[in-house]
Motif scaffolding. Structure first.
Motif, PDB file in Angstrom:
ATOM      1  N   VAL A  10      36.265  25.673  40.243  1.00 46.96           N
ATOM      2  CA  VAL A  10      35.313  26.791  40.176  1.00 46.96           C
ATOM      3  C   VAL A  10      36.005  28.126  40.412  1.00 46.96           C
ATOM      4  N   MET A  11      36.792  28.202  41.469  1.00 45.84           N
ATOM      5  CA  MET A  11      37.438  29.467  41.783  1.00 45.84           C
ATOM      6  C   MET A  11      38.554  29.744  40.789  1.00 45.84           C
ATOM      7  N   GLY A  12      38.604  30.952  40.323  1.00 50.02           N
ATOM      8  CA  GLY A  12      39.639  31.353  39.387  1.00 50.02           C
ATOM      9  C   GLY A  12      39.055  32.255  38.321  1.00 50.02           C
ATOM     10  N   PRO A  13      39.821  32.495  37.271  1.00 47.66           N
ATOM     11  CA  PRO A  13      39.334  33.371  36.210  1.00 47.66           C
ATOM     12  C   PRO A  13      38.023  32.887  35.591  1.00 47.66           C
ATOM     13  N   GLN A  14      37.777  31.568  35.631  1.00 45.65           N
ATOM     14  CA  GLN A  14      36.529  31.065  35.059  1.00 45.65           C
ATOM     15  C   GLN A  14      35.313  31.540  35.849  1.00 45.65           C
ATOM     16  N   LEU A  15      35.449  31.718  37.145  1.00 49.76           N
ATOM     17  CA  LEU A  15      34.350  32.255  37.950  1.00 49.76           C
ATOM     18  C   LEU A  15      34.073  33.698  37.551  1.00 49.76           C
ATOM     19  N   ILE A  85      49.775  19.524  38.912  1.00 50.68           N
ATOM     20  CA  ILE A  85      50.991  20.004  39.572  1.00 50.68           C
ATOM     21  C   ILE A  85      50.838  19.769  41.069  1.00 50.68           C
ATOM     22  N   SER A  86      51.864  19.259  41.660  1.00 51.93           N
ATOM     23  CA  SER A  86      51.823  18.950  43.084  1.00 51.93           C
ATOM     24  C   SER A  86      52.210  20.176  43.915  1.00 51.93           C
ATOM     25  N   ILE A  87      51.212  21.011  44.164  1.00 52.90           N
ATOM     26  CA  ILE A  87      51.406  22.170  45.044  1.00 52.90           C
ATOM     27  C   ILE A  87      50.234  22.219  46.008  1.00 52.90           C
ATOM     28  N   GLY A  88      50.396  22.935  47.069  1.00 49.55           N
ATOM     29  CA  GLY A  88      49.364  23.004  48.087  1.00 49.55           C
ATOM     30  C   GLY A  88      48.141  23.780  47.639  1.00 49.55           C
ATOM     31  N   ILE A  89      47.047  23.512  48.313  1.00 51.19           N
ATOM     32  CA  ILE A  89      45.789  24.170  47.979  1.00 51.19           C
ATOM     33  C   ILE A  89      45.878  25.681  48.191  1.00 51.19           C
ATOM     34  N   ASN A  90      46.652  26.102  49.200  1.00 53.92           N
ATOM     35  CA  ASN A  90      46.819  27.539  49.428  1.00 53.92           C
ATOM     36  C   ASN A  90      47.573  28.195  48.283  1.00 53.92           C
ATOM     37  N   THR A  91      48.560  27.533  47.758  1.00 52.84           N
ATOM     38  CA  THR A  91      49.314  28.063  46.630  1.00 52.84           C
ATOM     39  C   THR A  91      48.423  28.154  45.399  1.00 52.84           C
ATOM     40  N   LYS A  92      47.613  27.110  45.173  1.00 55.64           N
ATOM     41  CA  LYS A  92      46.666  27.143  44.054  1.00 55.64           C
ATOM     42  C   LYS A  92      45.702  28.316  44.207  1.00 55.64           C
ATOM     43  N   ALA A  93      45.206  28.511  45.421  1.00 56.41           N
ATOM     44  CA  ALA A  93      44.267  29.598  45.669  1.00 56.41           C
ATOM     45  C   ALA A  93      44.920  30.955  45.412  1.00 56.41           C
ATOM     46  N   ILE A  94      46.157  31.112  45.845  1.00 57.87           N
ATOM     47  CA  ILE A  94      46.870  32.376  45.631  1.00 57.87           C
ATOM     48  C   ILE A  94      47.059  32.638  44.137  1.00 57.87           C
ATOM     49  N   ILE A  95      47.449  31.614  43.394  1.00 58.31           N
ATOM     50  CA  ILE A  95      47.618  31.750  41.943  1.00 58.31           C
ATOM     51  C   ILE A  95      46.299  32.171  41.295  1.00 58.31           C
ATOM     52  N   LYS A  96      45.219  31.495  41.684  1.00 50.05           N
ATOM     53  CA  LYS A  96      43.928  31.786  41.061  1.00 50.05           C
ATOM     54  C   LYS A  96      43.381  33.153  41.460  1.00 50.05           C
ATOM     55  N   VAL A  97      43.574  33.540  42.712  1.00 48.73           N
ATOM     56  CA  VAL A  97      43.126  34.876  43.133  1.00 48.73           C
ATOM     57  C   VAL A  97      43.924  35.943  42.381  1.00 48.73           C
ATOM     58  N   GLY A  98      45.208  35.706  42.217  1.00 46.74           N
ATOM     59  CA  GLY A  98      46.029  36.640  41.445  1.00 46.74           C
ATOM     60  C   GLY A  98      45.545  36.759  40.009  1.00 46.74           C
ATOM     61  N   LEU A  99      45.209  35.619  39.394  1.00 49.74           N
ATOM     62  CA  LEU A  99      44.685  35.641  38.033  1.00 49.74           C
ATOM     63  C   LEU A  99      43.310  36.318  37.970  1.00 49.74           C
ATOM     64  N   MET A 100      42.500  36.104  39.012  1.00 47.54           N
ATOM     65  CA  MET A 100      41.183  36.753  39.051  1.00 47.54           C
ATOM     66  C   MET A 100      41.328  38.271  39.139  1.00 47.54           C
ATOM     67  N   LEU A 101      42.206  38.724  40.019  1.00 43.10           N
ATOM     68  CA  LEU A 101      42.397  40.172  40.172  1.00 43.10           C
ATOM     69  C   LEU A 101      42.953  40.793  38.896  1.00 43.10           C
ATOM     70  N   SER A 102      43.972  40.168  38.322  1.00 45.60           N
ATOM     71  CA  SER A 102      44.526  40.717  37.086  1.00 45.60           C
ATOM     72  C   SER A 102      43.507  40.630  35.951  1.00 45.60           C
ATOM     73  N   GLY A 103      42.707  39.573  35.937  1.00 47.22           N
ATOM     74  CA  GLY A 103      41.651  39.446  34.932  1.00 47.22           C
ATOM     75  C   GLY A 103      40.589  40.520  35.090  1.00 47.22           C
ATOM     76  N   ALA A 104      40.179  40.781  36.315  1.00 47.64           N
ATOM     77  CA  ALA A 104      39.152  41.798  36.565  1.00 47.64           C
ATOM     78  C   ALA A 104      39.643  43.179  36.145  1.00 47.64           C
ATOM     79  N   PHE A 105      40.852  43.545  36.614  1.00 46.90           N
ATOM     80  CA  PHE A 105      41.392  44.852  36.250  1.00 46.90           C
ATOM     81  C   PHE A 105      41.663  44.938  34.746  1.00 46.90           C
ATOM     82  N   GLY A 106      42.133  43.846  34.179  1.00 45.26           N
ATOM     83  CA  GLY A 106      42.397  43.824  32.741  1.00 45.26           C
ATOM     84  C   GLY A 106      41.141  44.009  31.912  1.00 45.26           C
ATOM     85  N   VAL A 107      40.077  43.312  32.274  1.00 46.00           N
ATOM     86  CA  VAL A 107      38.821  43.436  31.524  1.00 46.00           C
ATOM     87  C   VAL A 107      38.260  44.848  31.652  1.00 46.00           C
TER      88      VAL A 107
END
Length: 128
Positions: A10-15, A85-107
């Motif tokens: 749910v969390m990420g650019p799709q949200l 991909i075997s990475i931690g949930i915090n790393t996934k969250a950071i990646i998705k928040v980064g994509l959300m922020l760049s997506g928001a500013f980009g749009v």
């Protein structure tokens, strides 16, 4: 493929895409009829008169819906890749928040620049 369902799917650019899609379809269904300072595409150029207001809101509504679909596709594809991909949930969250922020500013940038160019093309050098 273990982890938190919210972070994974749910969390990420799709949200952000869902939020923009909802806003776009609401504005398409209930377009702002009159120039106002609360609802609609509001810039100096779009608020010059009713004609620029209507054109700016029609164009920006179509564009935000297109951008929302792109964010949904990017978000779900990112979630699919990150699920394997075997990475931690915090790393996934950071990646998705980064994509959300760049997506928001980009749009916002795409929406503003493109709509302003559209209005300029339509109305500059024409009597208002």
């Amino acid at each position: 493929m273990t982890g938190n369902l919210f972070v994974d799917w749910v969390m990420g650019p799709q949200l952000l895409g869902l939020i923009f899609l909802t806003a776009g379809y609401l504005q398409k269904t209930y377009p702002p009829k009159e120039i106002n300072s609360l609802y609609g595409y509001r810039t100096t150029r779009s608020m010059q008169n009713q004609q620029t207001w209507d054109a700016g809101n029609r164009y920006s509504t179509r564009l935000i819906i297109k951008c929302a679909w792109i964010l949904l596709i990017i978000g779900f594809n990112t979630s699919l890749v990150l699920a394997f991909i075997s990475i931690g949930i915090n790393t996934k969250a950071i990646i998705k928040v980064g994509l959300m922020l760049s997506g928001a500013f980009g749009v916002v940038a795409i929406l503003t620049i493109s709509t302003e160019k559209h209005l300029k093309r339509l109305f500059d050098n024409k009597p208002l």
